[in-house]
Design an enzyme around this catalytic site. Sequence first.
Site, mmCIF file in Angstrom:
data_model
loop_
_atom_site.group_PDB
_atom_site.id
_atom_site.type_symbol
_atom_site.label_atom_id
_atom_site.label_comp_id
_atom_site.label_asym_id
_atom_site.label_seq_id
_atom_site.Cartn_x
_atom_site.Cartn_y
_atom_site.Cartn_z
ATOM 1 N N LYS A 142 -7.619 -11.639 -1.322
ATOM 2 C CA LYS A 142 -6.543 -10.669 -1.151
ATOM 3 C C LYS A 142 -5.742 -10.624 -2.445
ATOM 4 O O LYS A 142 -4.996 -11.551 -2.750
ATOM 5 C CB LYS A 142 -5.659 -11.104 0.031
ATOM 6 C CG LYS A 142 -4.368 -10.325 0.198
ATOM 7 C CD LYS A 142 -3.575 -10.918 1.359
ATOM 8 C CE LYS A 142 -2.168 -10.361 1.425
ATOM 9 N NZ LYS A 142 -1.422 -10.932 2.564
ATOM 10 N N GLU A 165 -5.187 -6.664 11.250
ATOM 11 C CA GLU A 165 -4.433 -7.909 11.047
ATOM 12 C C GLU A 165 -3.055 -7.759 11.680
ATOM 13 O O GLU A 165 -2.391 -6.739 11.483
ATOM 14 C CB GLU A 165 -4.293 -8.173 9.549
ATOM 15 C CG GLU A 165 -3.269 -9.222 9.165
ATOM 16 C CD GLU A 165 -2.936 -9.197 7.682
ATOM 17 O OE1 GLU A 165 -1.837 -9.681 7.324
ATOM 18 O OE2 GLU A 165 -3.743 -8.696 6.880
#
Length: 206
Positions: free
Chosen positions: A128, A40
């Site tokens: 998340k 990411e």
Amino acid sequence: MDFSAALRAERLLAIVRGRDPEASFRTVMALAEEGVSLIEVSLSGADALRVIGRAREELGDAAWLGAGTVLSADDARRAAEAGANLIVTPGLGSALEESVRQGLPVLAGVLTPSEVIAADAAGAAALKLFPASVGGCAYLQSLLGPFPELPFVPVGGVDAEAARAYLAAGAVAVGVGAPLIGDAADGGELDGLRKRTAEFQAACDA
């Protein structure tokens, strides 16, 4: 391999956030060379969209290359245009909705049970747990009580020891930024990054 399967197989998502775009790009490439297949790039880093674009050109279409800290629908659109095929948000909102509309998998930021329910209903591919350091493994296990089938990915303050603990507690993967990246994305040397990468890979394989 779809994103959910990749998370469960790889168990480590590297989070790159840097002040130096060139160093950030080198960091992404070094991680990929060391076998990290879920990466990411945070949009809060310098020139992040260009970093994503360059990395996509080098890594090819099949690589999981995400945009992180995606806050709005416009962020999501620009990230997709740059080459991101994964969207990571710190919370719920229009970024999640737009990404799902585009057919992109979303790792959506949640903390409370209500947010877990909302993210799952909105089509998030995984959750998340952020900031995970607020509650640690005990809180993750509490969430897994009512939500045993949902894929949680703790992010925030995850070092190698915590990675082992979260995975043992039921997380499908962990997201790791500074404890893994160090100063590499700010222009630091890459040897330390490679060593830390091996340490985290060992922790996540344990």
